[in-house]
Design an enzyme around this catalytic site. Sequence first.
Site, PDB file in Angstrom:
ATOM      1  N   HIS A  53       0.848  -1.186   0.000  1.00  0.00           N
ATOM      2  CA  HIS A  53       0.000   0.000   0.000  1.00  0.00           C
ATOM      3  C   HIS A  53       0.889   1.243   0.000  1.00  0.00           C
ATOM      4  O   HIS A  53       2.099   1.158   0.207  1.00  0.00           O
ATOM      5  CB  HIS A  53      -0.928   0.014   1.231  1.00  0.00           C
ATOM      6  CG  HIS A  53      -0.206  -0.011   2.531  1.00  0.00           C
ATOM      7  ND1 HIS A  53      -0.094  -1.136   3.311  1.00  0.00           N
ATOM      8  CD2 HIS A  53       0.474   0.952   3.176  1.00  0.00           C
ATOM      9  CE1 HIS A  53       0.608  -0.865   4.378  1.00  0.00           C
ATOM     10  NE2 HIS A  53       0.976   0.401   4.324  1.00  0.00           N
TER      11      HIS A  53
HETATM   12  C1  T46 Z   1       2.975   0.689   6.902  1.00  0.00           C
HETATM   13  C2  T46 Z   1       3.743  -0.561   7.173  1.00  0.00           C
HETATM   14  C3  T46 Z   1       5.215  -0.319   7.295  1.00  0.00           C
HETATM   15  C4  T46 Z   1      -4.006  -0.464  13.707  1.00  0.00           C
HETATM   16  O1  T46 Z   1      -5.072  -0.716  14.320  1.00  0.00           O
HETATM   17  N1  T46 Z   1      -3.267   0.637  14.063  1.00  0.00           N
HETATM   18  C5  T46 Z   1      -2.096   0.959  13.457  1.00  0.00           C
HETATM   19  O2  T46 Z   1      -1.460   1.967  13.805  1.00  0.00           O
HETATM   20  C6  T46 Z   1      -1.624   0.097  12.397  1.00  0.00           C
HETATM   21  C7  T46 Z   1      -0.332   0.431  11.686  1.00  0.00           C
HETATM   22  C8  T46 Z   1      -2.383  -0.992  12.076  1.00  0.00           C
HETATM   23  N2  T46 Z   1      -3.532  -1.273  12.716  1.00  0.00           N
HETATM   24  C9  T46 Z   1      -4.292  -2.492  12.358  1.00  0.00           C
HETATM   25  C10 T46 Z   1      -4.915  -2.470  10.980  1.00  0.00           C
HETATM   26  C11 T46 Z   1      -4.913  -3.940  10.585  1.00  0.00           C
HETATM   27  O3  T46 Z   1      -6.055  -4.564  11.075  1.00  0.00           O
HETATM   28  O4  T46 Z   1      -3.388  -3.594  12.373  1.00  0.00           O
HETATM   29  C12 T46 Z   1      -3.704  -4.513  11.343  1.00  0.00           C
HETATM   30  C13 T46 Z   1      -2.495  -4.777  10.446  1.00  0.00           C
HETATM   31  O5  T46 Z   1      -2.222  -3.583   9.671  1.00  0.00           O
HETATM   32  P1  T46 Z   1      -1.685  -3.630   8.160  1.00  0.00           P
HETATM   33  O6  T46 Z   1      -2.278  -4.797   7.469  1.00  0.00           O
HETATM   34  O7  T46 Z   1      -1.882  -2.285   7.556  1.00  0.00           O
HETATM   35  O8  T46 Z   1      -0.121  -3.913   8.419  1.00  0.00           O
HETATM   36  P2  T46 Z   1       1.089  -3.851   7.385  1.00  0.00           P
HETATM   37  O9  T46 Z   1       2.213  -4.533   8.053  1.00  0.00           O
HETATM   38  O10 T46 Z   1       0.711  -4.326   6.038  1.00  0.00           O
HETATM   39  O11 T46 Z   1       1.421  -2.267   7.246  1.00  0.00           O
HETATM   40  C14 T46 Z   1       1.868  -1.533   8.376  1.00  0.00           C
HETATM   41  C15 T46 Z   1       1.168  -0.165   8.423  1.00  0.00           C
HETATM   42  O12 T46 Z   1      -0.241  -0.374   8.411  1.00  0.00           O
HETATM   43  C16 T46 Z   1       1.546   0.727   7.279  1.00  0.00           C
HETATM   44  O13 T46 Z   1       1.127   2.048   7.543  1.00  0.00           O
HETATM   45  O14 T46 Z   1       3.478   1.596   6.255  1.00  0.00           O
HETATM   46  O15 T46 Z   1       3.272  -1.317   8.310  1.00  0.00           O
END
Ligand code: T46
Length: 136
Positions: A53
């Site tokens: 993303h």
């Molecule tokens: C990024 C990369 C480096 C939250 O509730 N609060 C938060 O601050 C974050 C970051 C995530 N979440 C929840 C949302 C999803 O249900 O945690 C779950 C996993 O998040 P996501 O699938 O977006 O995780 P990554 O590892 O794909 O991405 C994350 C960050 O979301 C993103 O901003 O740049 O790490």
Amino acid sequence: MYNTMDMQLIKFQSHGDERGSLVAIEHGKEIPFDVKRIYYLYDTKTDVARGFHAHKKLKQILIAVNGSCTIILDDGKERKSVKLTNPDEGLFIDSFVWREMHDFSEDCTLLVLANSHYDEADYIRSYDKFLEMAKS
Ligand code: T46
């Protein structure tokens, strides 16, 4: 013109002695924004990639405080790969950069400093939509 792929790796000062090492990150010094949120990824899987993303506004610094992982950055024109292996360096990711995290080592802990609170509306999760927006 400012290039979002520039200025990526920030070297932090590591204070080491016979007891080990310590890195301090202070408000207004090492980081080019005010930190509003800190989160970390751990218990990641070696064969599972994450990210895929971009963010409309969010700016972040990624630090592999333990282990290593490879970050792919893509601004719609250029794609770069950076391996994070040192707890004393941080990868700055500007807004509007597609990111993917690959090849997590088994012991990886990836610490992230962010300039705003979590907001799902800030995410661009479709690569095609990202490319379209990057063009305009
Ligand atoms: C990024 C990369 C480096 C939250 O509730 N609060 C938060 O601050 C974050 C970051 C995530 N979440 C929840 C949302 C999803 O249900 O945690 C779950 C996993 O998040 P996501 O699938 O977006 O995780 P990554 O590892 O794909 O991405 C994350 C960050 O979301 C993103 O901003 O740049 O790490």
